[in-house]
Design a protein around this motif. Structure first.
Motif, mmCIF file in Angstrom:
data_model
loop_
_atom_site.group_PDB
_atom_site.id
_atom_site.type_symbol
_atom_site.label_atom_id
_atom_site.label_comp_id
_atom_site.label_asym_id
_atom_site.label_seq_id
_atom_site.Cartn_x
_atom_site.Cartn_y
_atom_site.Cartn_z
ATOM 1 N N ALA A 132 0.842 -1.202 0.000
ATOM 2 C CA ALA A 132 0.000 0.000 0.000
ATOM 3 C C ALA A 132 0.878 1.252 0.000
ATOM 4 O O ALA A 132 1.983 1.246 0.550
ATOM 5 C CB ALA A 132 -0.919 -0.018 1.220
ATOM 6 N N ALA A 133 0.367 2.294 -0.643
ATOM 7 C CA ALA A 133 1.037 3.606 -0.673
ATOM 8 C C ALA A 133 2.460 3.549 -1.236
ATOM 9 O O ALA A 133 3.349 4.256 -0.777
ATOM 10 C CB ALA A 133 1.049 4.252 0.715
ATOM 11 N N THR A 144 -0.934 3.595 -8.165
ATOM 12 C CA THR A 144 -1.934 4.302 -8.961
ATOM 13 C C THR A 144 -1.309 5.525 -9.630
ATOM 14 O O THR A 144 -1.645 5.859 -10.775
ATOM 15 C CB THR A 144 -3.137 4.692 -8.072
ATOM 16 O OG1 THR A 144 -3.619 3.513 -7.425
ATOM 17 C CG2 THR A 144 -4.260 5.297 -8.892
ATOM 18 N N THR A 145 -0.360 6.145 -8.931
ATOM 19 C CA THR A 145 0.358 7.290 -9.497
ATOM 20 C C THR A 145 1.115 6.858 -10.759
ATOM 21 O O THR A 145 1.036 7.512 -11.804
ATOM 22 C CB THR A 145 1.352 7.852 -8.457
ATOM 23 O OG1 THR A 145 0.644 8.101 -7.234
ATOM 24 C CG2 THR A 145 1.993 9.132 -8.941
ATOM 25 N N GLY A 183 -5.361 7.151 -2.075
ATOM 26 C CA GLY A 183 -6.644 6.633 -1.573
ATOM 27 C C GLY A 183 -6.486 5.649 -0.436
ATOM 28 O O GLY A 183 -7.472 5.197 0.109
ATOM 29 N N GLY A 193 -6.395 2.426 0.979
ATOM 30 C CA GLY A 193 -7.568 1.674 1.405
ATOM 31 C C GLY A 193 -8.624 1.553 0.314
ATOM 32 O O GLY A 193 -9.548 0.772 0.420
ATOM 33 N N PRO A 229 -5.245 -2.841 -5.748
ATOM 34 C CA PRO A 229 -4.940 -2.351 -4.398
ATOM 35 C C PRO A 229 -3.742 -3.080 -3.800
ATOM 36 O O PRO A 229 -3.397 -4.170 -4.236
ATOM 37 C CB PRO A 229 -6.212 -2.667 -3.617
ATOM 38 C CG PRO A 229 -7.283 -2.829 -4.628
ATOM 39 C CD PRO A 229 -6.620 -3.352 -5.853
ATOM 40 N N PHE A 234 10.667 6.195 -1.857
ATOM 41 C CA PHE A 234 10.587 7.636 -1.562
ATOM 42 C C PHE A 234 10.169 7.887 -0.112
ATOM 43 O O PHE A 234 9.384 7.137 0.456
ATOM 44 C CB PHE A 234 9.638 8.356 -2.533
ATOM 45 C CG PHE A 234 8.171 8.034 -2.349
ATOM 46 C CD1 PHE A 234 7.590 6.969 -3.023
ATOM 47 C CD2 PHE A 234 7.368 8.794 -1.505
ATOM 48 C CE1 PHE A 234 6.243 6.668 -2.864
ATOM 49 C CE2 PHE A 234 6.013 8.511 -1.336
ATOM 50 C CZ PHE A 234 5.456 7.441 -2.018
ATOM 51 N N GLY A 254 10.906 8.685 -5.804
ATOM 52 C CA GLY A 254 10.484 10.051 -5.528
ATOM 53 C C GLY A 254 11.261 11.042 -6.376
ATOM 54 O O GLY A 254 11.986 10.646 -7.290
ATOM 55 N N GLU A 255 11.129 12.330 -6.067
ATOM 56 C CA GLU A 255 11.720 13.340 -6.946
ATOM 57 C C GLU A 255 13.154 13.708 -6.566
ATOM 58 O O GLU A 255 13.907 14.227 -7.367
ATOM 59 C CB GLU A 255 10.845 14.596 -7.030
ATOM 60 C CG GLU A 255 10.118 15.033 -5.757
ATOM 61 C CD GLU A 255 9.012 14.062 -5.318
ATOM 62 O OE1 GLU A 255 8.320 13.508 -6.210
ATOM 63 O OE2 GLU A 255 8.849 13.852 -4.103
ATOM 64 N N ALA A 311 7.557 8.357 -9.468
ATOM 65 C CA ALA A 311 6.203 8.158 -9.990
ATOM 66 C C ALA A 311 5.404 9.459 -10.059
ATOM 67 O O ALA A 311 4.725 9.730 -11.052
ATOM 68 C CB ALA A 311 5.466 7.111 -9.154
ATOM 69 N N ARG A 312 5.534 10.288 -9.017
ATOM 70 C CA ARG A 312 4.710 11.493 -8.997
ATOM 71 C C ARG A 312 5.155 12.471 -10.091
ATOM 72 O O ARG A 312 4.340 13.091 -10.766
ATOM 73 C CB ARG A 312 4.752 12.172 -7.635
ATOM 74 C CG ARG A 312 3.707 13.261 -7.521
ATOM 75 C CD ARG A 312 3.870 14.025 -6.248
ATOM 76 N NE ARG A 312 3.105 13.441 -5.158
ATOM 77 C CZ ARG A 312 3.193 13.875 -3.902
ATOM 78 N NH1 ARG A 312 4.003 14.857 -3.590
ATOM 79 N NH2 ARG A 312 2.466 13.326 -2.959
HETATM 80 N N1 GTP Z 1 6.660 12.535 -2.816
HETATM 81 C C1 GTP Z 1 6.195 11.569 -3.578
HETATM 82 N N2 GTP Z 1 4.964 11.098 -3.349
HETATM 83 C C2 GTP Z 1 4.509 10.117 -4.143
HETATM 84 C C3 GTP Z 1 5.287 9.563 -5.206
HETATM 85 N N3 GTP Z 1 4.560 8.589 -5.810
HETATM 86 C C4 GTP Z 1 3.382 8.551 -5.148
HETATM 87 N N4 GTP Z 1 3.343 9.471 -4.166
HETATM 88 C C5 GTP Z 1 2.230 9.788 -3.259
HETATM 89 O O1 GTP Z 1 1.948 8.691 -2.443
HETATM 90 C C6 GTP Z 1 0.545 8.628 -2.184
HETATM 91 C C7 GTP Z 1 0.053 7.258 -2.515
HETATM 92 O O2 GTP Z 1 0.155 7.089 -3.918
HETATM 93 P P1 GTP Z 1 -0.779 6.059 -4.694
HETATM 94 O O3 GTP Z 1 -0.363 6.109 -6.134
HETATM 95 O O4 GTP Z 1 -2.195 6.286 -4.397
HETATM 96 O O5 GTP Z 1 -0.272 4.720 -4.005
HETATM 97 P P2 GTP Z 1 -0.855 3.253 -4.206
HETATM 98 O O6 GTP Z 1 0.310 2.327 -4.202
HETATM 99 O O7 GTP Z 1 -1.742 3.204 -5.392
HETATM 100 O O8 GTP Z 1 -1.681 3.049 -2.876
HETATM 101 P P3 GTP Z 1 -2.867 1.977 -2.588
HETATM 102 O O9 GTP Z 1 -3.714 1.891 -3.808
HETATM 103 O O10 GTP Z 1 -3.594 2.498 -1.411
HETATM 104 O O11 GTP Z 1 -2.171 0.696 -2.285
HETATM 105 C C8 GTP Z 1 -0.095 9.721 -3.032
HETATM 106 O O12 GTP Z 1 -0.331 10.825 -2.207
HETATM 107 C C9 GTP Z 1 0.963 10.037 -4.058
HETATM 108 O O13 GTP Z 1 0.906 11.350 -4.542
HETATM 109 C C10 GTP Z 1 6.586 10.118 -5.429
HETATM 110 O O14 GTP Z 1 7.306 9.719 -6.374
HETATM 111 N N5 GTP Z 1 6.985 11.105 -4.592
#
Ligand code: GTP
Ligand code: MG
Length: 360
Positions: free
Chosen positions: A9-10, A14-15, A29, A31, A70, A105, A208-209, A235-236
């Protein structure tokens, strides 16, 4: 052909999915249980160049389908529960390969489910998670087969029972199905289960960045024999890049000292992970890249375009991309003798331009 994006998770799944597919699924999201499906275009400079020569009405690139599921592992769900009917998430069952996103990150605003950022730990957590999910499916099937085989000695079921017992023993030793050396005929008997540890795996490190220029090794990720080296992405940043126009993107990339987005590298590696290559068709109507399995014969390539072309296949006219570009046109390639005539069994190579003669 579909790739499932997995990770704890997290981790930014999705990003990354949004970046790859140009999607706008909600991130952060934590969850959310939705599965997102999307299609990514396989960028190909050869298609661009051919398009400039033919000025076709339509240009079509190869694509790869991605499914964002998820979080798995010990994140939100905890270890897989024995009674869970969805030990292999249905969206992953039909996936041909997996992209494992590892979080590297740091961001205090995005809590890590295990509190500390440690991609090496998460990699083993995820590997084990895939094996345990497969193991549960094997165990349940074995219980059922045991009853069936006791009642009636169906040869198919007896063989399946023996095979699954071997698989079970190896999984218990934490050996993924892909590494068990199971012959193709037996592997095809197992296909219907959609076993996760049988799928080719590509690791992607979300750094991360801040540390975008770093190599995967800098995060302590061990190199594994026979596996593709992990790809490093932010990813972001990639998600933001995907939303920009070309000229804005250039400026943005320069700010981070990058030459191009990592997105195309991830898509390319995914395409290769699926065992695919492209052949091209050209003309005034359409310039197109067609994905086919590596090593596929001309007849199969023809069938990818249309079943009529397979049914009525006479021959294929084939020229390599480089020879075509040197010649400048199909006619010139023919005159130079670089355009070859090939039969149905001809093994098509990556980038070849093909014209199928057929008659139905
Ligand atoms: N600073 C930073 N934040 C990131 C990066 N990639 C993702 N995030 C943040 O991490 C959070 C979770 O990102 P998601 O893409 O929703 O993560 P996920 O793996 O899909 O999470 P679940 O679906 O809940 O398992 C979001 O607020 C993103 O913006 C990154 O490269 N740098
Ligand atoms: Mg998500």
């Amino acid at each position: 052909m579909k790739i499932g994006i997995i990770g704890i998770a997290a981790s930014g799944k999705t990003t990354l999915f949004n970046a790859l597919t140009g999607g706008a699924a909600r991130t952060g999201g934590y969850g959310a249980s939705q599965v997102h499906l999307g299609v990514a275009r396989v960028a190909d400079p050869r298609v661009d160049a051919l398009s400039e020569i033919f000025h076709p009405k339509k240009t079509t690139y190869a694509t790869v389908e991605f499914a964002d599921v998820p979080g798995l592992g010990e994140g939100r769900d905890g270890p897989p529960a024995g009674a869970d009917s969805e030990t292999i998430p249905p969206a992953l069952q039909g996936a041909d390969a997996l992209l494992l996103l590892l979080r590297a990150f740091e961001d205090p605003g995005v809590p890590h489910p295990r509190e500390s950022v440690d991609p090496t730990r998460d990699l083993s957590v995820m590997r084990l998670d895939l094996i345990l999910r497969d193991l549960l499916v094997v165990e349940r099937r074995l219980e059922r087969l045991k009853m069936l085989v006791a009642k009636k000695k169906d040869p198919g079921e007896v063989a399946e029972y023996a095979l699954l017992q071997r698989v079970q023993a190896a999984l218990e030793e934490e050996r993924p199905l892909l590494a068990q050396g199971i012959p193709d005929e037996e592997m095809s008997l197992l296909r219907g289960f959609g076993f996760l540890s049988a799928k080719p795996l590509l690791s992607v490190l979300n750094v991360g960045e801040d540390r975008i220029g770093d190599a995967a090794g800098a995060f302590g990720l061990p190199a594994v024999d026979g596996e593709v080296a992990p790809i490093v992405v932010g990813a972001r940043l990639e998600e933001e890049l995907a939303e920009l126009e070309d000229d804005e993107r250039e400026i943005f990339l320069a700010d981070y000292g990058l030459e191009r987005p990592a997105r195309d590298r991830v898509i390319h590696a995914s395409f290769e992970l699926l065992g695919l290559q492209c052949f091209m068709t050209v003309g005034e109507d359409e310039v197109r890249a067609w994905p086919i399995p590596r090593g596929a014969p001309a007849l199969q390539a023809a069938g990818t375009i249309h079943s009529d072309l397979e049914r009525g296949f006479i021959r294929a006219e084939v020229v390599s991309y480089e020879d075509f570009m040197d010649a400048g046109s199909m006619a010139a390639a023919r005159e130079r003798g670089t355009l070859r005539v090939e039969g149905r069994d001809y093994e098509v190579r990556d980038g070849e331009i093909m014209h199928v003669r057929f008659n139905v």
